[in-house]
Design an enzyme around this catalytic site. Structure first.
Site, PDB file in Angstrom:
ATOM      1  N   CYS A  63       6.648   5.807 -12.402  1.00  0.00           N
ATOM      2  CA  CYS A  63       7.676   4.940 -11.811  1.00  0.00           C
ATOM      3  C   CYS A  63       7.087   4.102 -10.671  1.00  0.00           C
ATOM      4  O   CYS A  63       6.303   4.597  -9.855  1.00  0.00           O
ATOM      5  CB  CYS A  63       8.828   5.790 -11.291  1.00  0.00           C
ATOM      6  SG  CYS A  63      10.186   4.813 -10.615  1.00  0.00           S
ATOM      7  N   CYS A  67       9.601   6.746  -3.787  1.00  0.00           N
ATOM      8  CA  CYS A  67      10.473   7.774  -3.218  1.00  0.00           C
ATOM      9  C   CYS A  67       9.626   9.000  -2.834  1.00  0.00           C
ATOM     10  O   CYS A  67       8.997   9.611  -3.714  1.00  0.00           O
ATOM     11  CB  CYS A  67      11.551   8.173  -4.221  1.00  0.00           C
ATOM     12  SG  CYS A  67      12.358   6.736  -4.971  1.00  0.00           S
ATOM     13  N   CYS A  70       9.637  12.332  -4.895  1.00  0.00           N
ATOM     14  CA  CYS A  70       9.694  12.333  -6.358  1.00  0.00           C
ATOM     15  C   CYS A  70       8.344  12.520  -7.061  1.00  0.00           C
ATOM     16  O   CYS A  70       7.414  11.736  -6.876  1.00  0.00           O
ATOM     17  CB  CYS A  70      10.345  11.050  -6.845  1.00  0.00           C
ATOM     18  SG  CYS A  70      10.617  11.090  -8.633  1.00  0.00           S
ATOM     19  N   CYS A 107      23.243  14.505 -19.302  1.00  0.00           N
ATOM     20  CA  CYS A 107      22.780  13.418 -18.430  1.00  0.00           C
ATOM     21  C   CYS A 107      21.363  12.989 -18.794  1.00  0.00           C
ATOM     22  O   CYS A 107      20.438  13.796 -18.783  1.00  0.00           O
ATOM     23  CB  CYS A 107      22.832  13.873 -16.971  1.00  0.00           C
ATOM     24  SG  CYS A 107      22.238  12.595 -15.843  1.00  0.00           S
ATOM     25  N   CYS A 138      26.305  10.901 -19.374  1.00  0.00           N
ATOM     26  CA  CYS A 138      25.898  10.431 -18.040  1.00  0.00           C
ATOM     27  C   CYS A 138      24.493   9.862 -18.179  1.00  0.00           C
ATOM     28  O   CYS A 138      23.703  10.352 -18.996  1.00  0.00           O
ATOM     29  CB  CYS A 138      25.910  11.590 -17.048  1.00  0.00           C
ATOM     30  SG  CYS A 138      25.385  11.098 -15.386  1.00  0.00           S
ATOM     31  N   CYS A 198      28.683   9.131 -10.191  1.00  0.00           N
ATOM     32  CA  CYS A 198      28.053  10.385  -9.779  1.00  0.00           C
ATOM     33  C   CYS A 198      27.031   9.988  -8.720  1.00  0.00           C
ATOM     34  O   CYS A 198      26.066   9.285  -9.023  1.00  0.00           O
ATOM     35  CB  CYS A 198      27.372  11.039 -10.984  1.00  0.00           C
ATOM     36  SG  CYS A 198      26.352  12.474 -10.550  1.00  0.00           S
ATOM     37  N   ARG A 270      28.275  19.234  -7.016  1.00  0.00           N
ATOM     38  CA  ARG A 270      27.295  19.940  -7.865  1.00  0.00           C
ATOM     39  C   ARG A 270      26.162  20.550  -7.049  1.00  0.00           C
ATOM     40  O   ARG A 270      25.462  19.850  -6.307  1.00  0.00           O
ATOM     41  CB  ARG A 270      26.723  18.985  -8.926  1.00  0.00           C
ATOM     42  CG  ARG A 270      25.785  19.726  -9.895  1.00  0.00           C
ATOM     43  CD  ARG A 270      25.309  18.832 -11.042  1.00  0.00           C
ATOM     44  NE  ARG A 270      26.433  18.258 -11.749  1.00  0.00           N
ATOM     45  CZ  ARG A 270      26.563  16.967 -12.026  1.00  0.00           C
ATOM     46  NH1 ARG A 270      25.638  16.121 -11.669  1.00  0.00           N
ATOM     47  NH2 ARG A 270      27.620  16.531 -12.663  1.00  0.00           N
TER      48      ARG A 270
HETATM   49  N1  SAM Z   1      14.898   6.639 -11.314  1.00  0.00           N
HETATM   50  C1  SAM Z   1      16.289   6.757 -11.162  1.00  0.00           C
HETATM   51  C2  SAM Z   1      16.722   6.755  -9.727  1.00  0.00           C
HETATM   52  O1  SAM Z   1      15.923   7.059  -8.858  1.00  0.00           O
HETATM   53  O2  SAM Z   1      17.899   6.481  -9.482  1.00  0.00           O
HETATM   54  C3  SAM Z   1      16.866   7.965 -11.854  1.00  0.00           C
HETATM   55  C4  SAM Z   1      16.112   9.278 -11.851  1.00  0.00           C
HETATM   56  S1  SAM Z   1      15.781  10.006 -10.239  1.00  0.00           S
HETATM   57  C5  SAM Z   1      14.619  11.240 -10.602  1.00  0.00           C
HETATM   58  C6  SAM Z   1      17.317  10.841  -9.901  1.00  0.00           C
HETATM   59  C7  SAM Z   1      17.468  11.601  -8.625  1.00  0.00           C
HETATM   60  O3  SAM Z   1      16.713  12.815  -8.690  1.00  0.00           O
HETATM   61  C8  SAM Z   1      16.983  10.980  -7.342  1.00  0.00           C
HETATM   62  O4  SAM Z   1      17.877  10.035  -6.830  1.00  0.00           O
HETATM   63  C9  SAM Z   1      16.877  12.189  -6.422  1.00  0.00           C
HETATM   64  O5  SAM Z   1      18.104  12.402  -5.740  1.00  0.00           O
HETATM   65  C10 SAM Z   1      16.629  13.340  -7.394  1.00  0.00           C
HETATM   66  N2  SAM Z   1      15.291  13.922  -7.175  1.00  0.00           N
HETATM   67  C11 SAM Z   1      14.110  13.403  -7.546  1.00  0.00           C
HETATM   68  N3  SAM Z   1      13.099  14.202  -7.169  1.00  0.00           N
HETATM   69  C12 SAM Z   1      13.647  15.260  -6.518  1.00  0.00           C
HETATM   70  C13 SAM Z   1      13.117  16.413  -5.882  1.00  0.00           C
HETATM   71  N4  SAM Z   1      11.804  16.639  -5.810  1.00  0.00           N
HETATM   72  N5  SAM Z   1      13.976  17.292  -5.321  1.00  0.00           N
HETATM   73  C14 SAM Z   1      15.306  17.067  -5.379  1.00  0.00           C
HETATM   74  N6  SAM Z   1      15.872  15.990  -5.974  1.00  0.00           N
HETATM   75  C15 SAM Z   1      15.049  15.096  -6.522  1.00  0.00           C
HETATM   76  C1  DTB Z   2      20.431  14.580  -9.342  1.00  0.00           C
HETATM   77  O1  DTB Z   2      21.107  14.406  -8.311  1.00  0.00           O
HETATM   78  N1  DTB Z   2      19.504  15.503  -9.486  1.00  0.00           N
HETATM   79  C2  DTB Z   2      18.898  15.438 -10.798  1.00  0.00           C
HETATM   80  C3  DTB Z   2      19.728  14.325 -11.488  1.00  0.00           C
HETATM   81  N2  DTB Z   2      20.573  13.856 -10.445  1.00  0.00           N
HETATM   82  C4  DTB Z   2      19.073  13.265 -12.234  1.00  0.00           C
HETATM   83  C5  DTB Z   2      17.436  15.297 -10.804  1.00  0.00           C
HETATM   84  C6  DTB Z   2      16.697  16.344  -9.998  1.00  0.00           C
HETATM   85  C7  DTB Z   2      15.246  16.118 -10.168  1.00  0.00           C
HETATM   86  C8  DTB Z   2      14.412  17.180  -9.535  1.00  0.00           C
HETATM   87  C9  DTB Z   2      12.966  16.927  -9.697  1.00  0.00           C
HETATM   88  C10 DTB Z   2      12.482  16.865 -11.104  1.00  0.00           C
HETATM   89  O2  DTB Z   2      12.811  17.757 -11.921  1.00  0.00           O
HETATM   90  O3  DTB Z   2      11.715  15.946 -11.431  1.00  0.00           O
HETATM   91 FE1  SF4 Z   3      11.374   6.455  -9.612  1.00  0.00          FE
HETATM   92 FE2  SF4 Z   3      11.586   8.986  -8.881  1.00  0.00          FE
HETATM   93 FE3  SF4 Z   3      12.371   7.088  -7.220  1.00  0.00          FE
HETATM   94 FE4  SF4 Z   3      13.794   7.536  -9.485  1.00  0.00          FE
HETATM   95  S1  SF4 Z   3      13.525   8.936  -7.762  1.00  0.00           S
HETATM   96  S2  SF4 Z   3      13.181   5.544  -8.638  1.00  0.00           S
HETATM   97  S3  SF4 Z   3      12.110   8.150 -10.862  1.00  0.00           S
HETATM   98  S4  SF4 Z   3      10.254   7.430  -7.938  1.00  0.00           S
END
Ligand code: SAM
Ligand code: DTB
Ligand code: SF4
Length: 328
Positions: A63, A67, A70, A107, A138, A198, A270
């Site tokens: 990506c 973030c 992530c 989702c 979702c 959501c 949630r």
């Molecule tokens: N890329 C899209 C976005 O960022 O909106 C959708 C997927 S992103 C992985 C969805 C959500 O996962 C993020 O907004 C964040 O709240 C959650 N997330 C990602 N990495 C995480 C982590 N290491 N621990 C907890 N939540 C995480």
């Molecule tokens: C949300 O609030 N948490 C989920 C879902 N929406 C998409 C994602 C959590 C991701 C945790 C890190 C991972 O598994 O990559």
């Molecule tokens: Fe990309 Fe992860 Fe950020 Fe979603 S949360 S925009 S997958 S870097």
């Protein structure tokens, strides 16, 4: 003897919430806060019910966003293997398995800054087929461009997940490739297209209590507040900048759930990422504080989640059962 304030399970109608009001809730004696949250919860929900939502990563890693939490960001070396958009059949097979295990919502998550126009049709096809199974749909695909929310709605999308992630003031400490306001803009598009919202965030990223209150105040003040509010505990992944962040006191996480419940009385709150790292009694306390939904399935997107059998055993032990599907 000083008597503790008497709990007032008053109806909190929808309104603008000031951060200071939420901070005051955070500062209540723990039992007082939990009692209030449970009282509000019982006015709107059956306290023995929990909603089950299963995740699938339809496009993984690489990506362009940065973030700091992530594992899927291309900016960090986390060992996550990149995977292009999954074939529709694979997604549908996973949805069937989720339904067979008792999930009512499915989702689909993609590691995109936002979908390109060419991505919309294959995702729309997934949505159509998953919905035809009788599951709520979702998707979480990042920022949407004009018209994309309508196309997704047309395909039968019930919910769009798009987290505000943290307080507006802390946002720049966590992400530099977009702004807080960009998230709100996509949420407006989703709402205007008639898709349920959501939206939630992550706790334990080094934010202050005031900032936790600020994040929840921003969510609770939306008109209306999101129908689903995922509260994630940061899953610390090696290679991400937030790996090594000081662990949050678990009771502070429970408080955060309780404040979300009190300020968003009719939303599904949630208990999201981070459950694998939580003991059963901590999860039980989160349910008491008003959480009534979980991610259900052996995997989140790239990291682990408690196994289905373990969650079924936990729910049974607590006398809780999956909620029936909302009609769509
Ligand atoms: N890329 C899209 C976005 O960022 O909106 C959708 C997927 S992103 C992985 C969805 C959500 O996962 C993020 O907004 C964040 O709240 C959650 N997330 C990602 N990495 C995480 C982590 N290491 N621990 C907890 N939540 C995480
Ligand atoms: C949300 O609030 N948490 C989920 C879902 N929406 C998409 C994602 C959590 C991701 C945790 C890190 C991972 O598994 O990559
Ligand atoms: Fe990309 Fe992860 Fe950020 Fe979603 S949360 S925009 S997958 S870097």
């Amino acid at each position: 003897m000083v008597k503790a304030a008497v709990a007032q399970p008053i109806e909190m109608s929808q309104r603008e919430w000031r951060v200071a009001e939420l901070e005051a809730l955070f500062e209540l004696p723990f039992n007082e806060l939990l009692f209030r949250a449970q009282s509000v919860h019982r006015q709107h929900f059956d306290p023995t019910e929990v909603q089950l939502s299963t995740l699938i990563s339809i496009k993984t890693g690489g990506c362009s966003e940065d973030c700091g939490y992530c594992p899927q960001s291309a900016h960090y070396d986390t060992g996550v293997e990149k995977q292009g958009l999954l074939p529709v059949e694979q997604v549908v097979a996973a949805a069937k398995a989720a339904k067979a295990n008792g999930a009512t919502r499915f989702c689909m998550g993609a590691a995109w800054r936002g979908p390109k126009q060419k991505d919309i049709e294959p995702v729309a096809q997934m949505i159509r087929e998953v919905r035809a199974l009788g599951l709520e749909t979702c998707a979480t695909l990042g920022m949407l461009q004009e018209g994309q929310a309508e196309e997704l709605r047309q395909a039968g999308l019930d919910y769009y997940n798009h987290n505000i992630d943290t307080a507006p003031e802390f946002y720049g400490n966590i992400i530099s490739t977009r702004e807080f306001e960009d998230r709100l803009e996509t949420l407006r598009k989703v709402r205007n297209a008639g898709i349920h919202v959501c939206s939630g965030g992550i706790i334990g990223m080094g934010e202050s209590r005031t900032q936790r209150a600020g994040m929840l105040a921003a969510l609770a003040s939306m008109t209306p507040p999101p129908e689903s509010v995922p509260i994630n505990q940061l899953v610390q992944v090696e290679g991400t900048p937030l790996h090594g962040t000081e662990q949050l006191d678990p009771l502070e996480f429970v408080r955060t759930i309780a404040v979300a419940r009190i300020t968003m009385p009719t939303s599904y709150v949630r208990l999201s990422a981070g459950r694998q790292q939580m003991a059963e009694h901590l999860q039980a306390m989160c349910f008491f504080a008003g959480a009534n939904s979980i991610f259900y399935g052996d995997k989140l997107l790239t990291t682990g989640n408690p196994e289905v059998e373990r969650d079924q055993a936990l729910l049974q032990k607590l006398g809780m059962h999956p909620s029936m599907q909302a009609s769509h």
